[in-house]
Write a protein that holds these residues in place. Structure first.
Motif, PDB file in Angstrom:
ATOM      1  N   ILE A  39      -0.345   5.120  -5.293  1.00 16.20           N
ATOM      2  CA  ILE A  39      -0.820   3.798  -4.884  1.00 16.20           C
ATOM      3  C   ILE A  39      -0.243   3.453  -3.513  1.00 16.20           C
ATOM      4  CG2 ILE A  39      -0.797   1.328  -5.446  1.00 16.20           C
ATOM      5  CD1 ILE A  39      -2.349   3.029  -7.508  1.00 16.20           C
ATOM      6  N   VAL A  40      -1.124   3.037  -2.601  1.00 10.16           N
ATOM      7  CA  VAL A  40      -0.720   2.601  -1.269  1.00 10.16           C
ATOM      8  C   VAL A  40      -1.392   1.261  -0.991  1.00 10.16           C
ATOM      9  CG1 VAL A  40      -0.771   3.114   1.206  1.00 10.16           C
ATOM     10  CG2 VAL A  40      -0.501   4.984  -0.449  1.00 10.16           C
ATOM     11  N   ALA A  41      -0.592   0.262  -0.639  1.00  3.67           N
ATOM     12  CA  ALA A  41      -1.135  -1.052  -0.307  1.00  3.67           C
ATOM     13  C   ALA A  41      -0.584  -1.486   1.043  1.00  3.67           C
ATOM     14  CB  ALA A  41      -0.761  -2.074  -1.378  1.00  3.67           C
ATOM     15  N   THR A  42      -1.476  -1.924   1.906  1.00  5.28           N
ATOM     16  CA  THR A  42      -1.071  -2.412   3.230  1.00  5.28           C
ATOM     17  C   THR A  42      -1.495  -3.863   3.364  1.00  5.28           C
ATOM     18  OG1 THR A  42      -3.157  -1.751   4.259  1.00  5.28           O
ATOM     19  CG2 THR A  42      -1.386  -0.111   4.249  1.00  5.28           C
ATOM     20  N   ALA A  43      -0.706  -4.624   4.100  1.00  7.43           N
ATOM     21  CA  ALA A  43      -1.065  -6.024   4.342  1.00  7.43           C
ATOM     22  C   ALA A  43      -0.213  -6.561   5.476  1.00  7.43           C
ATOM     23  CB  ALA A  43      -0.869  -6.863   3.081  1.00  7.43           C
ATOM     24  N   ALA A  44      -0.665  -7.659   6.045  1.00 10.08           N
ATOM     25  CA  ALA A  44       0.079  -8.338   7.099  1.00 10.08           C
ATOM     26  C   ALA A  44       1.115  -9.260   6.455  1.00 10.08           C
ATOM     27  CB  ALA A  44      -0.866  -9.119   7.998  1.00 10.08           C
ATOM     28  N   GLY A  45       2.024  -8.651   5.700  1.00  8.50           N
ATOM     29  CA  GLY A  45       3.088  -9.384   5.010  1.00  8.50           C
ATOM     30  C   GLY A  45       3.414  -8.719   3.693  1.00  8.50           C
ATOM     31  N   THR A  61      -1.000  -6.536  -4.021  1.00  8.96           N
ATOM     32  CA  THR A  61      -2.091  -5.560  -4.028  1.00  8.96           C
ATOM     33  C   THR A  61      -1.659  -4.273  -4.728  1.00  8.96           C
ATOM     34  OG1 THR A  61      -3.001  -6.520  -2.016  1.00  8.96           O
ATOM     35  CG2 THR A  61      -3.694  -4.266  -2.554  1.00  8.96           C
ATOM     36  N   MET A  62      -0.430  -3.836  -4.464  1.00  6.71           N
ATOM     37  CA  MET A  62       0.078  -2.629  -5.125  1.00  6.71           C
ATOM     38  C   MET A  62       0.098  -2.831  -6.641  1.00  6.71           C
ATOM     39  SD  MET A  62       3.525  -0.375  -4.452  1.00  6.71           S
ATOM     40  CE  MET A  62       4.644  -1.693  -4.874  1.00  6.71           C
ATOM     41  N   VAL A 100       6.777   5.970  -7.778  1.00  9.36           N
ATOM     42  CA  VAL A 100       6.859   5.414  -6.426  1.00  9.36           C
ATOM     43  C   VAL A 100       5.461   5.033  -5.965  1.00  9.36           C
ATOM     44  CG1 VAL A 100       7.371   5.927  -3.999  1.00  9.36           C
ATOM     45  CG2 VAL A 100       8.943   6.666  -5.791  1.00  9.36           C
ATOM     46  N   GLY A 101       5.281   3.766  -5.664  1.00 13.39           N
ATOM     47  CA  GLY A 101       4.091   3.261  -4.985  1.00 13.39           C
ATOM     48  C   GLY A 101       4.549   2.799  -3.620  1.00 13.39           C
ATOM     49  N   VAL A 102       3.640   2.679  -2.691  1.00 18.50           N
ATOM     50  CA  VAL A 102       4.027   2.370  -1.316  1.00 18.50           C
ATOM     51  C   VAL A 102       3.353   1.091  -0.851  1.00 18.50           C
ATOM     52  CG1 VAL A 102       4.176   3.249   1.034  1.00 18.50           C
ATOM     53  CG2 VAL A 102       4.281   4.850  -0.892  1.00 18.50           C
ATOM     54  N   ALA A 103       4.167   0.075  -0.584  1.00 24.42           N
ATOM     55  CA  ALA A 103       3.707  -1.174   0.020  1.00 24.42           C
ATOM     56  C   ALA A 103       4.124  -1.142   1.484  1.00 24.42           C
ATOM     57  CB  ALA A 103       4.325  -2.376  -0.689  1.00 24.42           C
ATOM     58  N   ILE A 104       3.185  -1.429   2.369  1.00 18.08           N
ATOM     59  CA  ILE A 104       3.443  -1.350   3.811  1.00 18.08           C
ATOM     60  C   ILE A 104       3.091  -2.674   4.461  1.00 18.08           C
ATOM     61  CG2 ILE A 104       2.861  -0.160   5.966  1.00 18.08           C
ATOM     62  CD1 ILE A 104       2.085   2.295   4.230  1.00 18.08           C
ATOM     63  N   ASN A 105       4.064  -3.256   5.142  1.00 15.65           N
ATOM     64  CA  ASN A 105       3.862  -4.488   5.895  1.00 15.65           C
ATOM     65  C   ASN A 105       3.415  -4.100   7.301  1.00 15.65           C
ATOM     66  OD1 ASN A 105       4.002  -6.876   7.290  1.00 15.65           O
ATOM     67  ND2 ASN A 105       6.058  -7.415   6.632  1.00 15.65           N
ATOM     68  N   ALA A 116       7.297   3.972   6.494  1.00 14.60           N
ATOM     69  CA  ALA A 116       6.928   4.261   5.104  1.00 14.60           C
ATOM     70  C   ALA A 116       6.796   5.749   4.836  1.00 14.60           C
ATOM     71  CB  ALA A 116       5.611   3.552   4.772  1.00 14.60           C
ATOM     72  N   ASP A 117       7.008   6.590   5.843  1.00 14.58           N
ATOM     73  CA  ASP A 117       6.761   8.023   5.708  1.00 14.58           C
ATOM     74  C   ASP A 117       7.542   8.649   4.549  1.00 14.58           C
ATOM     75  OD1 ASP A 117       5.471  10.468   6.941  1.00 14.58           O
ATOM     76  OD2 ASP A 117       7.594  11.062   6.949  1.00 14.58           O
ATOM     77  N   GLY A 118       8.798   8.315   4.400  1.00 11.10           N
ATOM     78  CA  GLY A 118       9.604   8.885   3.320  1.00 11.10           C
ATOM     79  C   GLY A 118       9.076   8.513   1.946  1.00 11.10           C
ATOM     80  N   GLN A 119       8.623   7.274   1.805  1.00 16.07           N
ATOM     81  CA  GLN A 119       8.052   6.847   0.527  1.00 16.07           C
ATOM     82  C   GLN A 119       6.726   7.555   0.255  1.00 16.07           C
ATOM     83  OE1 GLN A 119       8.268   2.545   1.467  1.00 16.07           O
ATOM     84  NE2 GLN A 119       9.048   2.375  -0.626  1.00 16.07           N
ATOM     85  N   LEU A 120       5.899   7.692   1.289  1.00 10.22           N
ATOM     86  CA  LEU A 120       4.629   8.404   1.131  1.00 10.22           C
ATOM     87  C   LEU A 120       4.884   9.847   0.706  1.00 10.22           C
ATOM     88  CD1 LEU A 120       2.787   6.980   4.258  1.00 10.22           C
ATOM     89  CD2 LEU A 120       2.123   6.590   1.871  1.00 10.22           C
TER      90      LEU A 120
END
Length: 177
Positions: A114-120, A127-128, A145-150, A160-164
């Motif tokens: 799971i990867v979720a991106t957002a402006a915050g 979303t994740m 491990v899911g990845v949330a990216i601000n 976020a590379d290490g989490q991905l």
């Protein structure tokens, strides 16, 4: 063991989609671990609204379903729109219903990253969480491990590379078992 096939789906229709960039990065890690990869983003998942009786004949939808049928693992990535997944990603996931009569129903038994991106952070994490719920509903096994990216942070994808990488390692490990 056969070469695992990891399919990433999601993103936006923008050519500069941060979500698509994160999915591409995840697939780069999958390739480094020996996986075949398929990226389905933007126009590849821009389908008419899901209508069960009409969906089966669309060649783009059939291509999407073929990729999912061949997958050993799925990565779902969505931007956070108003605290949840985008309509583009939700509609693509609605079309997974067309796999309901397959021998392997939906994502049954597959790892789902799971990867979720957002402006915050709030929208990214919300979303994740929603994507995890959807993965469970589709009988998938979300990775621990899911990845949330601000995305407002400079170098967010690099940060976020290490989490991905860890998420993909968990997927490949699951497939190997």
């Amino acid at each position: 063991m056969k070469q695992p096939h990891i399919v990433a789906l999601g993103g936006t229709l923008r050519p500069t989609s941060g979500t698509a960039a994160a999915l591409e990065r995840a697939l780069t890690h999958a390739k480094a671990l020996g996986a075949r990869t398929t990226l389905l983003t933007g126009p590849a998942i821009d389908f008419p609204n899901y209508e069960p009786e009409a969906a089966g004949g669309n060649p783009r939808i059939q291509s999407f379903l073929r990729a999912l049928r061949d997958a050993d693992g799925i990565i779902i990535g969505s931007p956070g729109y108003h605290g949840t997944l985008s309509g583009l990603v939700k509609n693509a996931l609605d079309h997974v219903e067309l796999l309901r009569r397959d021998d392997r129903v939906y994502f049954d038994g597959m790892p789902v990253g799971i990867v979720a991106t957002a402006a915050g952070w709030q929208a990214a994490v919300a979303t994740m969480t929603t994507l995890r719920t959807v993965a469970h509903a589709l009988r998938g096994w979300p990775t621990p491990v899911g990845v949330a990216i601000n995305t407002v942070e400079d170098g967010a994808i690099d940060k976020a590379d290490g989490q991905l990488r860890l998420m993909v390692e968990q997927m490949i490990g699951f497939v190997a078992r």
